[in-house]
Structures are given as C-alpha cells and as structure tokens.
Write a protein that holds these residues in place. Sequence first.
Motif, PDB file in Angstrom:
ATOM      1  N   LEU A 152       0.834  -1.209   0.000  1.00  0.00           N
ATOM      2  CA  LEU A 152       0.000   0.000   0.000  1.00  0.00           C
ATOM      3  C   LEU A 152       0.867   1.257   0.000  1.00  0.00           C
ATOM      4  N   GLU A 153       1.928   1.259   0.794  1.00  0.00           N
ATOM      5  CA  GLU A 153       2.843   2.404   0.815  1.00  0.00           C
ATOM      6  C   GLU A 153       3.509   2.605  -0.540  1.00  0.00           C
ATOM      7  N   VAL A 197       0.950   4.193  -2.931  1.00  0.00           N
ATOM      8  CA  VAL A 197       0.767   5.618  -2.627  1.00  0.00           C
ATOM      9  C   VAL A 197       1.956   6.430  -3.127  1.00  0.00           C
ATOM     10  N   VAL A 250       1.764   6.672  -6.978  1.00  0.00           N
ATOM     11  CA  VAL A 250       0.757   7.653  -7.404  1.00  0.00           C
ATOM     12  C   VAL A 250       1.276   9.067  -7.191  1.00  0.00           C
ATOM     13  N   PHE A 251       1.937   9.296  -6.070  1.00  0.00           N
ATOM     14  CA  PHE A 251       2.497  10.616  -5.755  1.00  0.00           C
ATOM     15  C   PHE A 251       3.559  11.015  -6.784  1.00  0.00           C
TER      16      PHE A 251
END
Length: 348
Positions: A17-18, A21, A24-25
């Motif tokens: 999950l990290e 994220v 995406v960032f």
Amino acid sequence: MAQLPPTSKIKSAVTILEGLVLLVFILYLGKSLFIPLAFAFLISFMLYPVCLWMEHKGINHTIAIFLPLVFMLIFFTGAGYLLVAFLLEHLQEMDNLKPKLLEVLQSVHLFLAENLGLSIELQNEITQNLINSAGNSLYNASSGTVSSLSKMVFFGIMVPIFSFLILLHRNKLMNTLYHFFPNESRISLREIVTDTIQSYYNFVKGMALVYLIVGTLNSIGLAIIGAPNPILFGFLASILTFIPYVGIMIASLLPITAVWIAYDSVWYSVAVICWFAFVQILEAYLIFPYIVGKQLKINTLIILVMIILGGMLWGAAGMILFIPMISLLKLLASRSPKLKFISELLGN
C-alpha cells in the motif's frame, strides 16, 4: 473467534500500500515529464518495426529513424491544417445565427411575461446577470484553454525528440535492462519487450476502431435528423473528441449551426445535442472500455477504473496512456508465479 492474519502478511500488505501511494504521488508530481515520455514510448513502439525494416534494407540507422518520424509529423500537421481550415470556413456561418438567437430570446421573453408574469425589465436584468456570470466563466475557461494549449505545444515538441532518442539508443536501453536480470531471464525479457510492442499495436488498433464506431454512430444520427454532410460532420466530431472538452464542443457547433440554418427550427439543433451526448456517454462507458479491453485482453471494469484514475492524475492524457500501462502490468504479472493473481484479476 476469527483468527487474525499473521503479522508478516499485514506488514507485506502495508508495504504494498505504501508503495502504491508513493507511485501515485510520483506519477502526479512528475506528469510534465512522464506524459511526453509515455507518448514517446507509444510512438517508438509503433515505428520500431518500420525502422527495423528500413535498416535491413541497408538504410543508415539514424536516417531510418528520422524518416518515419518526419513522415508522421507531416501527416499529422497536414491533417491538422485541413481540419483547422475546415473549422474556420464553417464557423463563419455562426454570423447567420445572431438574428435567430435574438428571435428565440424575444419569444422566451414574451412567453415568460404572458404566462409567469415576469416583466421584460426584470428578465433583462436576469439576462444581464447571466451574461456577466457566463463572461467570468468563459474567462476562466479560456485561461485554462491557453494553459492546455501551451502544454500541448510543449508536448508536441518534446514527444518527437524523445521518440527519436528512444529509437536511436534502443540497444543501449535494452543492454541496461539486461544488467538488472540474470542470464537465464534475458530470453524472457526479450519476449516481454516483443509482447509489449504488440500490446501497444493492439491498443492503437482498438483506438482506431473506437473512432470508426463513434463516427459511424454520429453520422447515422445526423442523417436521421437531416443534417447536411452527415458523414463529414459525424467523423469530424469523432476525431475531435481526441481534444479534451474543447474538441466535442467545436464539433457539435458545426452540425447545430447547419441544421438550424437549414430548417429554421431550434428543435433540430436540440436533437443534434441530445444525439451527440448519447453517443459520448456510450463511447465513454461502453464502446471504449469494451473495444480497447478486448484488444488488450483486459476486463471492462479495470479499463473504466484506469480511465478515471488516469484522468485524476494526468488529465485527458492519462485517460489514454494508463490503459497500455495496465496492459504492461498484466504482461509482467503473467510471467511471475507470485503475481499470477494480478494477471488473472486484470484479464477478461
């Protein structure tokens, strides 16, 4: 009592999950670089077989890359010039709409005054306020359009340059990739690259088929309504949908103006607007996801999710580019036993 998952699995899920994220960032912050680069890879994969064929015929390596790029630029520049000339020629007919618009406005004023008791003075005041609000909205929209055009010019310059350099240094890029994989995996890597090129070809074929279907539907609707030149206006609207937001508005104005002038009735124009809106919804939520998904062997749900996600991160460009990217992810996942479930999730 339900048994809790092991701590190692929880940590793995949190790590994944990290990573998502963070990805995406990075994609969002670096879109000014990644968008032209992604388009450049798309063009490079399309032109690579042509360049390879020319090189096998004895043509110099650099010239074999330069010529297809130049021909592609000439083709799109010529098509763009003809398109702009056609639009400017038909937009002159908008002057004929001014008396018709005033006539419709007067009819609306009389209807409201007779049936709802609104005075002409109050209606004029409301109309003026609406015009002022529309002017502010138009100014904000024009500012956004100028910004979008400047980005398109920047991308139009950088994409051919990136494409040329990718094709020029393709062997160096492949050799660099080889260093990240053991010797026994290099054959598989070459197969992945070959399959990636084929996937991009399938994506382009799917896009062409979508434009063909949308153009046909537009033309059928315009022919039923009775618009002049229905095939020309129908396929022009299909092609212009490639330009986000502005394209479909310009494409709609032309047949709307033509039917209003031809039949002297606003209801024909309303019919054109309704038909174009119906086809656009059909294209966005059914035709595009199904056709492109079928070409790439990806299910429609994932295509829709990637269209929305791409639009959120990269705008209109992301709605196009994220689809071949998810196809590449599916291809890589199918080669790994641990990630096979991802390939099955994405597949159709």
